[in-house]
Design a protein around this motif. Sequence first.
Motif, mmCIF file in Angstrom:
data_model
loop_
_atom_site.group_PDB
_atom_site.id
_atom_site.type_symbol
_atom_site.label_atom_id
_atom_site.label_comp_id
_atom_site.label_asym_id
_atom_site.label_seq_id
_atom_site.Cartn_x
_atom_site.Cartn_y
_atom_site.Cartn_z
ATOM 1 N N GLU A 13 5.947 -49.975 -30.358
ATOM 2 C CA GLU A 13 5.161 -48.866 -29.804
ATOM 3 C C GLU A 13 6.022 -47.966 -28.930
ATOM 4 N N ILE A 16 7.902 -45.705 -31.064
ATOM 5 C CA ILE A 16 7.066 -44.618 -31.607
ATOM 6 C C ILE A 16 6.919 -43.494 -30.573
ATOM 7 N N VAL A 17 6.494 -43.861 -29.358
ATOM 8 C CA VAL A 17 6.229 -42.844 -28.326
ATOM 9 C C VAL A 17 7.528 -42.135 -27.932
ATOM 10 N N ARG A 20 8.585 -39.598 -30.388
ATOM 11 C CA ARG A 20 7.765 -38.389 -30.260
ATOM 12 C C ARG A 20 8.132 -37.608 -28.987
ATOM 13 N N LEU A 21 8.468 -38.331 -27.924
ATOM 14 C CA LEU A 21 8.894 -37.660 -26.676
ATOM 15 C C LEU A 21 10.157 -36.853 -26.922
ATOM 16 N N SER A 24 9.291 -33.858 -28.870
ATOM 17 C CA SER A 24 8.625 -32.855 -28.013
ATOM 18 C C SER A 24 9.617 -32.160 -27.104
ATOM 19 N N PRO B 143 0.506 -46.857 -34.130
ATOM 20 C CA PRO B 143 -0.319 -45.657 -34.101
ATOM 21 C C PRO B 143 -1.797 -45.953 -34.294
ATOM 22 N N PHE B 184 -0.572 -36.808 -30.199
ATOM 23 C CA PHE B 184 0.696 -36.618 -30.906
ATOM 24 C C PHE B 184 1.696 -37.710 -30.535
ATOM 25 N N LEU B 185 1.786 -38.004 -29.238
ATOM 26 C CA LEU B 185 2.748 -39.002 -28.777
ATOM 27 C C LEU B 185 2.408 -40.397 -29.296
ATOM 28 N N SER B 186 1.102 -40.638 -29.569
ATOM 29 C CA SER B 186 0.683 -41.960 -29.997
ATOM 30 C C SER B 186 1.181 -42.285 -31.406
ATOM 31 N N GLY B 187 1.772 -41.311 -32.085
ATOM 32 C CA GLY B 187 2.448 -41.596 -33.332
ATOM 33 C C GLY B 187 1.628 -41.399 -34.576
ATOM 34 N N ILE B 188 0.631 -40.527 -34.524
ATOM 35 C CA ILE B 188 -0.128 -40.278 -35.748
ATOM 36 C C ILE B 188 0.789 -39.654 -36.785
ATOM 37 N N ARG B 189 0.396 -39.849 -38.038
ATOM 38 C CA ARG B 189 1.267 -39.428 -39.150
ATOM 39 C C ARG B 189 1.458 -37.922 -39.163
ATOM 40 N N TRP B 190 2.609 -37.493 -39.610
ATOM 41 C CA TRP B 190 2.925 -36.072 -39.718
ATOM 42 C C TRP B 190 1.977 -35.365 -40.669
ATOM 43 N N ILE B 193 -0.990 -34.396 -38.857
ATOM 44 C CA ILE B 193 -0.670 -33.283 -37.954
ATOM 45 C C ILE B 193 -0.646 -31.957 -38.706
#
Lengths: 618, 376
Positions: A13, A16-17, A20-21, A24, B143, B184-190, B193
């Motif tokens: 996890e 994953i975050v 994404r960070l 971003s 996710p 978004f940060l929680s990792g949902i699929r692209w 999105i």
Amino acid sequence: MSSHSELKNHFHEGRIVNDRLIFSALLAGILFIALIGRLIVLQVVEFEHFDSLSERNRVDISSIPPQRGLIYDRNGVLLAENIPTFSLEITPENVPDIDDTLQQLAALFAMTDEDMLDAKERIKQQRRFRQVVLKERLTEEEVAVFSVNRHRFPGVDVVGRLIRHYPQGALFAHTVGYVGRINEQELQVIDQHNYKGTMQIGKTGVEKQYEELLHGKVGYQQVETNVQGRIVRQLNSMPSVSGQDLFLHLDINLQRIASEAMADFNGSIVALDPKTGGVLAMISKPDFDPNEFVLGISSKNYAALRDSPDMPLFNRSLRGRYPPGSTLKPFVALAGLEAGVITENSKTYCPGWYTLPGQTHRYRCWKAHGHGPMDLKDGISQSCDVYFYDLANTLGIDRIHSFLDLFRFGRKTEIDLPGESTGLSPSKDWKRASRNKVWYPGETLISGIGQGFNQMTPIQIAHATAVLAMRGIDMSPRIARASRTTGQSELQLFPAQSYETLPIVNNRNWEAVIDAMVEVVHGKRGTARQIGENIPFKIAGKSGTAQVFGIKQNEKYDAKTLERNLHDHALFIAFAPAEDPQFVVAVVIEHGGSGSSLAAPIARKLIDQYFGTGSASE
Amino acid sequence: MNNSLYDRQQPQRWSLTKALSMIHLDALLLLGILTLLAAGLVILYSAGDQSSAILIRQLIRISTAFLILLLLANIHPDRMRDSAYWLYGFGLVLLVAVLIFGHEGKGAQRWLNLGFFKFQPSELMKLAVPLLVASYLAERPLPPTALRLLVSLVMIIVPSVLIAKQPDLGTALLIASSGLIVVFLSGIRWRIILGFIGLSTAALPVLWYVMHDYQRQRVLTFLNPESDPLGAGYHIIQSKIAIGSGGMFGRGWLDGTQSHLAFLPERTTDFIFAVISEEFGLVGVVLLLIFYLLVAGRGIYIASQAQTSFARLFAGSISLTFLVYVFVNVGMVTGLLPVVGVPLPMISYGGTSMVTLLAGFGILMSIHTHRRMMSP
């Protein structure tokens, strides 16, 4: 789930975050670079475009100065108006090189070095971003010349505005007064907000006294201007409110007669309507042209006026301090009657002189051979000095003083004009306080005939005469009669100001004094009997001849051998008709000699003008 | 992002840093915040026409906000997570209350008058929405599933619509984005999105339909500001002139003619960035943007070092939303985005947003300083 997979899960996890960070953060970086790119476009690439827009982008809040109220006489004759004029003005902050610009302008407009220095001085004193006037009253030709050369002078402009003009010239110089440039001290006092765009302010007379009323309220316009500072369009505006028009009690015809009658003499004439206190005429001679002051008088012309021995700038009507001479006698007589120390019929013998008990000094009567036995009527109508020496001695100075005080001798009349003097009505207290000396009985005698320390202003003399004429009703002298709001036809009358009526012991006493004053004009032996003819009503009057120069005990006053400035002042007070007074006049002529022969005929001329009698009726 | 500035392993010479962490404050973040606040006061002094009264009021707000920062920094992140549903529920009730009893200001109902002070519930939601979504999604492994995703979207949309109805479109969009950032940060699929982006583009006409007239006008003038130079386009035109005329180095502090000749509207609040641009030029504003990035960067670093998914998501959302604020404000003032009424964080004059911002930083500090010292 096992603790291992939990741990692994947690790690997963986290990945994953964090991925994404990081994504971003990169995206944010790109967006911020886009912002910086946008800023570079605006601030670097298009800088010049926006810079010029910014320069051009000026909203000016310009003031709309109000139009100053007009001043009229009682007949509606214009005494002060506003006329258009063009002036050359400079805004120093917009001028690249002041010295150079001034030099070029000097060549163009034939200005002297003195003018230039003066202009530089004023530029230095001016507040920021305000125009400084370089040259007033441009001719049409000069305006045209500047228009052609305007491009050479950024920050310099020809400005059209209204300025004050006094169509009657010197005739109202001491009453209407004049406006002039606002000076440093005035700047501290006025509401600067309301004077934006206004260059002039009332300096003297009515113009000063009624400044607030005449000035009006400033208006504004918000305008967008271009690079040259010229107005592109108006965004917002608030119109100014014109000042109110003023209507005075003054009558231009009386003014003219009075002014002409004074001829070359210096002095003052004040005429009042005793019922209202309205000032019908007020002349102070010599006078001057107030128009010279409107745009700033040249220092040379000002010095000439200021240093003249005749003091033309000095308002004699309000500030001239004259011994009232025999014109004070009716008041002293009334003091004696009201105090009960004499009656109408008590007699005093005049041998031609008077001595105090135990003294040898002879106080002389103007009639060296003496008047013989005198009662009240004789004493006043023949102006016997001995009668009044005796009366004054009986009354004492303090009783005289406190009675005269009722008539505002030695006090301001509170006329609605600035700069009034208090004059001086002497008393024992006054002498002790101001000179630290005791009062001598002899001083009471000469005070009783209006000499000595007595100093009265013409407005005081006229006002006191009006109070006497009105049998004690005290109206404050007023020069302004009414105002009118611009655009309206109705006049708003100013209420007459009445003070407390004087305390009266016996009405008969007042009538006796007035009868005696009628005798002055209409009696067989009256000192002013030459003006008492050919008139349908009775005039009450009193002449006065005030000594300027002390005559020694054994000398005689001889006009021929004396310098003119040592000649006596000639005075005359009068009101008419005696039983129902409508017109009061006081005439003071400096070094005019005899009051009855010089001042009295002038008073008669004014009476004739006012009532349409005598020569004026023909 | 992993440069030495953010490396917590560097030898700690400062005892001040230790002292600060004792009261759960993060030295670097604090330094960044203080720098921005100080710069803000300097600019506000100029933008507010050198009014010390404005400066004093802003200082009072900053002080209040700092107390809240200090308070939140000392609350354990787990307690925040526990209170997520309560805070969110409370916020929703207040939003409904505003719509019913709200106090009108500038044509919009945003304020709730509590007698002694006016409170803007939408500010509470700025933190409550990401808090709830982060805590909800972190309950289960990431996710998230489709169902959880849907529930999260409802959690985001309900308050956003309520706020948009006030109407306060800018805040509504910001709150929505703070929630969406968590998602978004929680990792949902692209794929999801991209599909979402496509869907929202298609929904634009619908949005246009529900918008208020003044909001439509803003969009129209954004598209063509010159069409109405003295009406709605005036803000943007004047603001661009102010920025552009600043040039490379600016006109100098207190010397901006656009700002001081009263051309620039809202110059102490939403348009304060234009004042900075005019007076400090490109150099000044780039420096300012770099400071924003540094502060947000520290926040992102804190998020990456957090020990729970909840803390990661929440901290990440707070830091990124902060950047969104800056981007939207600067984008709006420079004419890149429509005028939506978002203040420039830490610098604009104004009350509640300052409190919310510093509260967010307090939460970041709490997350960073409450880590258990275990070796990974």
